[in-house]
Design a protein around this motif. Structure first.
Motif, PDB file in Angstrom:
ATOM      1  N   ILE A   4      -8.882   0.596  10.047  1.00  0.00           N
ATOM      2  CA  ILE A   4      -7.952  -0.331  10.200  1.00  0.00           C
ATOM      3  C   ILE A   4      -6.682  -0.050  10.396  1.00  0.00           C
ATOM      4  CG2 ILE A   4      -7.143  -2.674   9.472  1.00  0.00           C
ATOM      5  CD1 ILE A   4     -10.032  -3.079   7.803  1.00  0.00           C
ATOM      6  N   VAL A   5      -6.175  -0.801  11.619  1.00  0.00           N
ATOM      7  CA  VAL A   5      -4.710   0.213  12.184  1.00  0.00           C
ATOM      8  C   VAL A   5      -3.650  -1.174  11.785  1.00  0.00           C
ATOM      9  CG1 VAL A   5      -3.199   0.647  13.742  1.00  0.00           C
ATOM     10  CG2 VAL A   5      -5.273   1.642  13.386  1.00  0.00           C
ATOM     11  N   THR A   6      -2.294  -1.288  10.305  1.00  0.00           N
ATOM     12  CA  THR A   6      -1.484  -2.210  10.483  1.00  0.00           C
ATOM     13  C   THR A   6      -0.181  -1.698  10.905  1.00  0.00           C
ATOM     14  OG1 THR A   6      -1.334  -1.647   8.046  1.00  0.00           O
ATOM     15  CG2 THR A   6      -3.282  -2.354   8.392  1.00  0.00           C
ATOM     16  N   THR A  50       3.023   3.896   5.227  1.00  0.00           N
ATOM     17  CA  THR A  50       3.748   3.172   3.339  1.00  0.00           C
ATOM     18  C   THR A  50       2.568   3.599   2.176  1.00  0.00           C
ATOM     19  OG1 THR A  50       3.242   0.546   3.672  1.00  0.00           O
ATOM     20  CG2 THR A  50       5.222   1.523   4.441  1.00  0.00           C
ATOM     21  N   GLU A  51       2.646   3.162   1.008  1.00  0.00           N
ATOM     22  CA  GLU A  51       2.062   3.338   0.112  1.00  0.00           C
ATOM     23  C   GLU A  51       0.625   2.183   0.734  1.00  0.00           C
ATOM     24  OE1 GLU A  51       2.039   2.709  -4.661  1.00  0.00           O
ATOM     25  OE2 GLU A  51       3.903   2.790  -3.609  1.00  0.00           O
ATOM     26  N   CYS A  52      -0.563   2.916   0.027  1.00  0.00           N
ATOM     27  CA  CYS A  52      -1.556   2.213  -0.034  1.00  0.00           C
ATOM     28  C   CYS A  52      -2.013   2.111  -1.443  1.00  0.00           C
ATOM     29  CB  CYS A  52      -2.824   3.404   0.631  1.00  0.00           C
ATOM     30  SG  CYS A  52      -1.785   2.697   2.556  1.00  0.00           S
ATOM     31  N   GLY A  53      -2.976   1.438  -1.613  1.00  0.00           N
ATOM     32  CA  GLY A  53      -4.061   1.589  -2.874  1.00  0.00           C
ATOM     33  C   GLY A  53      -5.493   0.540  -2.124  1.00  0.00           C
ATOM     34  N   PRO A  54      -6.089   0.760  -3.108  1.00  0.00           N
ATOM     35  CA  PRO A  54      -7.396   0.144  -2.894  1.00  0.00           C
ATOM     36  C   PRO A  54      -7.592  -1.715  -2.904  1.00  0.00           C
ATOM     37  CG  PRO A  54      -7.082   0.858  -5.355  1.00  0.00           C
ATOM     38  CD  PRO A  54      -5.771   0.907  -4.707  1.00  0.00           C
ATOM     39  N   LEU A  89      -0.045  -1.830   0.647  1.00  0.00           N
ATOM     40  CA  LEU A  89       0.395  -2.267  -0.414  1.00  0.00           C
ATOM     41  C   LEU A  89       0.637  -3.711  -0.141  1.00  0.00           C
ATOM     42  CD1 LEU A  89       1.090  -0.183  -3.658  1.00  0.00           C
ATOM     43  CD2 LEU A  89      -0.927  -1.625  -3.135  1.00  0.00           C
ATOM     44  N   ALA A  90       1.497  -2.963   1.550  1.00  0.00           N
ATOM     45  CA  ALA A  90       2.783  -4.291   1.984  1.00  0.00           C
ATOM     46  C   ALA A  90       1.752  -5.332   2.756  1.00  0.00           C
ATOM     47  CB  ALA A  90       3.534  -3.301   2.431  1.00  0.00           C
TER      48      ALA A  90
END
Length: 390
Positions: free
Chosen positions: A319-321, A326-330, A354-355
């Motif tokens: 998935i592209v956003t 930037t910082e990611c999370g599960p 996370l954003a």
């Protein structure tokens, strides 16, 4: 689709830009939409054909039945693996020669067999005595190939025992086909969907080659070896380049079978998956409790509107956003419907920025196969997957 909005996803475009990526980046969509490039499909056909040599490619229509794709492949000289009367009619309507269409479903209505035969289709699959009886009654003299069960698949998504006969049944079926006046023309198998390495074919090829040589030694003049599909697409785990992959499979076949008069392959995913991407939207980002370690991210597309292949989490879409980098999370990823089965990834949570917020546009990569064809007519009132073919 709404009016053009330049740059909607351009900042998050994948490294390997292509027509579908560019189109999604330049537009905004009011519903989940698959955008797929005919040029990418044609180029992938050339790559696979280059590796397979003189083998005949029969595109697995079920992967993506868009008429424009069928027409593109007709113009490239492709054959077609059809599973129903409707798929045969689709191919004929787009100019396919009926002699290049195989009726590859081993479960066929008698009237559909008769229709296909009357239309000029002469190649039929079977895996049982009863199916051979139907073919003999409604397509007399046709060529039949016997599908075998594959037990030792190393694919990401091994196929079930629904299709194919056990090895011990093969001599019975070949003899029965001959006794019915049919041409016992060959064998087929499917190594399993998303077989990521060409070397993973070897155990299956070893098994089928033993059966092939035994059948020929028993007096059956087999002409066709249909190696089916299994050609992979990129979903994050490394796969070999398509031409090199196809060439390695062809070499493995040649080493085990020797000269085969008629070699056929039925790529579906491997032909069209990477040519298309889905434009989607985040509908909700939430947590189930204040101390929940995982966010829940709900998209406007789910299992019932095109992403059925997330079943078992076997296919892991990327998935592209616009927040990439930037910082990611599960997070647990789910669809929008009021059905508790409409969860895409939970056993192995997916990492997303996370954003990410409600209303953010996202692009789901490499969705050209088994999305539009799996999309429901509108379960729960959510629209079926729209399709734009470039």
């Amino acid at each position: 689709m709404n009016a053009t909005v330049p740059g909607a996803l351009r900042a998050a475009a994948p490294v390997h830009a292509d027509p579908a990526t560019a189109y999604i980046a330049a537009n905004v969509f009011d519903r989940p939409t698959l955008v797929i490039s005919r040029a990418r499909v044609a180029a992938q056909y050339d790559r696979l054909k280059g590796g397979l040599g003189d083998a005949h490619i029969h595109y697995a229509v079920k992967a993506n039945p868009a008429p424009q794709i069928i027409r593109t492949l007709v113009c490239k000289g492709s054959g077609f693996d059809a599973a129903s009367r409707a798929e045969i009619e689709l191919c004929l309507a787009q100019g396919a020669d009926p002699s290049r269409i195989s009726f590859g479903n081993t479960i066929k209505r008698a009237s559909d067999i008769a229709f296909a035969h009357a239309a000029g289709v002469r190649l039929f699959a079977a895996d049982s005595v009863a199916e051979l009886d139907k073919i003999a009654a409604h397509a007399p003299g046709a060529k039949v190939y016997i599908r075998l069960i594959v037990e030792n698949s190393l694919a990401d998504w091994p196929l079930s025992r629904k299709f194919g006969c056990a090895a011990g049944m093969l001599p019975v079926l070949l003899d029965h086909a001959r006794d019915l006046g049919l041409q016992a023309y060959g064998l087929s198998f499917h190594v399993g969907s998303q077989t990521r390495q060409a070397a993973f074919w070897n155990p299956v090829l070893d098994h089928v080659a033993d059966l092939w040589h035994a059948a020929r030694a028993a007096g059956h003049d087999l002409q066709l070896l249909n190696i089916g599909g299994g050609f992979p697409a990129y979903y994050g785990d490394a796969v070999e380049p398509p031409r090199a992959y196809a060439a390695a499979v062809r070499a493995a076949v040649d080493a085990r079978f020797g000269p085969v008069p008629h070699l056929m392959a039925e790529p579906g995913r491997g032909l069209v998956a990477e040519a298309g991407h889905i434009a989607a939207e985040v509908m909700l980002v939430s947590r189930k409790s204040e101390d929940d370690l995982h966010r829940w991210i709900y998209l406007d597309i789910g299992r019932f509107s095109g992403l059925a292949e997330t079943e078992g989490e076997a296919i892991r879409y990327q998935i592209v956003t616009r927040h990439d980098g930037t910082e990611c999370g599960p997070c647990v990823l789910a669809g929008p419907s009021c059905d508790s089965a409409d969860i895409l990834y939970e056993k192995r949570p997916i990492q997303l920025p996370l954003a990410l917020r409600d209303g953010d546009k996202v692009m789901i990569r490499n969705c050209g196969a088994y999305t539009s064809s799996y999309s429901s007519v509108g379960f729960n009132g959510f629209p079926p997957l729209d399709v734009i073919v470039l």
